[in-house]
Design an enzyme around this catalytic site. Structure first.
Site, PDB file in Angstrom:
ATOM      1  N   ASP A   1      -5.284   3.441  -7.708  1.00 48.62           N
ATOM      2  CA  ASP A   1      -5.119   2.292  -6.826  1.00 48.62           C
ATOM      3  C   ASP A   1      -3.679   1.805  -7.007  1.00 48.62           C
ATOM      4  O   ASP A   1      -3.010   2.160  -7.982  1.00 48.62           O
ATOM      5  CB  ASP A   1      -6.127   1.212  -7.229  1.00 48.62           C
ATOM      6  CG  ASP A   1      -5.857  -0.113  -6.567  1.00 48.62           C
ATOM      7  OD1 ASP A   1      -5.829  -0.156  -5.333  1.00 48.62           O
ATOM      8  OD2 ASP A   1      -5.636  -1.099  -7.300  1.00 48.62           O
TER       9      ASP A   1
ATOM     10  N   ASP B   1      -2.182  -1.936  -5.878  1.00 47.58           N
ATOM     11  CA  ASP B   1      -2.057  -3.350  -6.258  1.00 47.58           C
ATOM     12  C   ASP B   1      -3.006  -3.707  -7.397  1.00 47.58           C
ATOM     13  O   ASP B   1      -4.218  -3.481  -7.323  1.00 47.58           O
ATOM     14  CB  ASP B   1      -2.364  -4.251  -5.052  1.00 47.58           C
ATOM     15  CG  ASP B   1      -1.275  -4.187  -4.001  1.00 47.58           C
ATOM     16  OD1 ASP B   1      -0.118  -4.508  -4.335  1.00 47.58           O
ATOM     17  OD2 ASP B   1      -1.574  -3.808  -2.846  1.00 47.58           O
TER      18      ASP B   1
END
Length: 221
Positions: free
Chosen positions: A14, A16
């Site tokens: 991922d 953020d």
């Protein structure tokens, strides 16, 4: 010398809250956009919960009083606040070294993110990480998290099977996506979602820092 065979040839990150320290900024921009539009401002937990989701799912949860016809206005307010702060966001300490070490050990790396393609392209350039990733998928070009599409498309693009991949993320959406794709997952607890919520989804491990994540990957990946 040839690289030893890896348990996980592909490691998917991922963005953020996992690679870059942006969760607090995203929360504050959601809250400020709500104020701009005269809406009830979501509390921090509510706003942080939607990090990583697709646009419509995020807005339905975080600002339920927002009419669908107002979505683009909300996004414009959010984007204005976010862009003002974007340059101040930095990678978590140790991430650049971790990416280089994983590549050196023979892993292929990828990104599955709730960001838009335009946003990820800016972030890849600003962070200096672009060259590390073999492939990337964004929420505005396929089904967003927690749908498994991003992971399944990355696997197809790189000609790999689910058992050959590991997902690393900071939200329940990342873990649910991985589970639906039959991909193993690690949760980091320094991002958007609280540890208790992540633990409920039973990832292989939880890492409270980049150093802990690197240690686990060195021993098990």
């Amino acid at each position: 010398m040839p690289q030893p065979e890896r348990r996980y040839p592909l490691i998917v990150f991922d963005w953020d809250g996992t690679l870059i320290d942006s969760a607090s900024t995203i929360v504050e921009c959601i809250q400020q956009a709500s104020r701009d539009m005269g809406l009830q401002v979501p509390d921090r937990d509510t706003a942080s919960h939607v990090i990583g989701l697709g646009l419509h799912d995020a807005l339905r949860f975080a600002v339920p009083g927002l009419e669908r016809a107002q979505y683009m206005d909300f996004v414009a307010h959010y984007r204005r606040h976010f862009l003002r702060r974007e340059e101040a966001m930095t990678l978590f300490p140790g991430i650049s070294l971790l990416m280089a070490a994983l590549r050196e050990r023979g892993h292929r790396l990828a990104v599955a993110t709730g960001k838009s393609r335009q946003g990820l392209e800016r972030a890849l350039d600003a962070s200096g990480l672009r060259s590390h990733f073999a492939a990337t998928r964004c929420a505005d070009e396929t089904h967003p998290k927690p749908h498994p599409a991003m992971l399944l498309e990355l696997l197809e693009a790189l000609s790999l099977e689910p058992a050959q991949a590991l997902m690393i993320g900071d939200t329940s959406h990342d873990l649910e996506m991985a589970k639906s794709a039959d991909v193993d997952a690690i949760a980091v607890t320094y991002g958007a979602h609280p540890e208790a919520r992540l633990r409920q989804l039973r990832p292989l491990a939880l890492a409270a820092s980049v150093a802990e994540l690197e240690s686990w990957l060195t021993r098990h990946a």
